[in-house]
Enzyme design. Structure first.
Site, mmCIF file in Angstrom:
data_model
loop_
_atom_site.group_PDB
_atom_site.id
_atom_site.type_symbol
_atom_site.label_atom_id
_atom_site.label_comp_id
_atom_site.label_asym_id
_atom_site.label_seq_id
_atom_site.Cartn_x
_atom_site.Cartn_y
_atom_site.Cartn_z
ATOM 1 C CD GLU A 49 -2.569 1.415 2.592
ATOM 2 O OE1 GLU A 49 -2.902 2.557 2.968
ATOM 3 O OE2 GLU A 49 -2.863 0.366 3.211
ATOM 4 N NE ARG A 53 -0.362 8.608 5.387
ATOM 5 C CZ ARG A 53 -0.313 8.062 6.587
ATOM 6 N NH1 ARG A 53 0.688 8.346 7.408
ATOM 7 N NH2 ARG A 53 -1.254 7.223 6.990
ATOM 8 C CB THR A 77 -3.459 8.503 2.332
ATOM 9 O OG1 THR A 77 -2.649 7.695 3.188
ATOM 10 C CG2 THR A 77 -3.866 9.754 3.112
ATOM 11 C CE LYS A 137 -6.117 2.507 6.983
ATOM 12 N NZ LYS A 137 -5.395 3.476 6.133
#
Length: 216
Positions: A49, A53, A77, A137
């Protein structure tokens, strides 16, 4: 929404996780990203993953999908519809967000993206399931109550499949593993503290091998 397309999306989430640990990575450079992918692969983990960011995340994602075609790449994200589309264009096949919003849910359903929204409560899990997102999640996992809380929340939610992330460590991994709903854990510890290390790939390989062994 086309029914077949929705079924295909759900099927993709069912088959996506190859191992019980999904490395959650914040990449500071494209080279570091490639080194991390190399180490994970050598250590027995073929999924990653890449969190969106840093400015380097998307470029690294594109290079990893080219250099490691057998590595399953997910975008983490994901906060906007545009990030869905950018990541998909670069080879991401799973999309993960820290929370669940109507805007992101609508976009994922419209485009048929295999999306994993973040949830922390029973109500949020129920909403995700209502929308057709079975893989969820649990975030932030430890701050939201840890393994005991997740076990209690998921007990009446038989359809939920969970990836706890946030505070998961090699030491507490077995506690998460015992929960029936848990399909994998988000492993942030596998790639932390690498910026000053000389042999990133080797360090990540060792950590990956330990994580695989702990899950089994």
């Amino acid at each position: 929404m086309n029914g077949n397309r929705n079924d295909n999306r759900i099927e993709r989430t069912h088959g996506w996780l190859r191992q019980g640990v999904l490395p959650v990575v914040v990449i500071s450079s494209v080279k570091q990203g490639l080194d991390i992918a190399e180490g994970l692969f050598a250590g027995g983990i073929t999924q990653i993953e890449i969190t969106l960011r840093t400015p380097e995340a998307l470029q690294a994602m594109g290079e990893i999908t080219k250099r490691f075609p057998d590595m399953r790449v997910s975008a983490g994200t994901v906060l906007t519809p545009e990030q869905f589309d950018q990541s998909a264009d670069l080879g991401a096949t799973l999309f993960i967000s820290p929370g669940l919003t109507e805007t992101l849910a609508e976009h994922a359903l419209k485009k048929g993206y295999a999306w994993v929204p973040g949830v922390a409560t029973a109500s949020e899990m129920m909403r995700g399931l209502e929308l057709g997102f079975e893989l969820l999640k649990f975030f932030p996992a430890m701050a939201a109550g840890g393994p005991k809380a997740l076990a209690s929340i998921t007990a009446p939610l038989a359809a939920a499949r969970i990836v706890p992330t946030g505070g998961v460590t090699l030491e507490n991994l077995p506690q998460w593993r015992e929960i029936k709903a848990v399909q994998a854990v988000g492993g942030t510890w596998l790639t932390t503290g690498l910026d000053q290390m000389a042999d990133v790939a080797k360090v990540v390989e060792q950590r990956a091998a330990q994580a695989v062994a702990a899950w089994i």
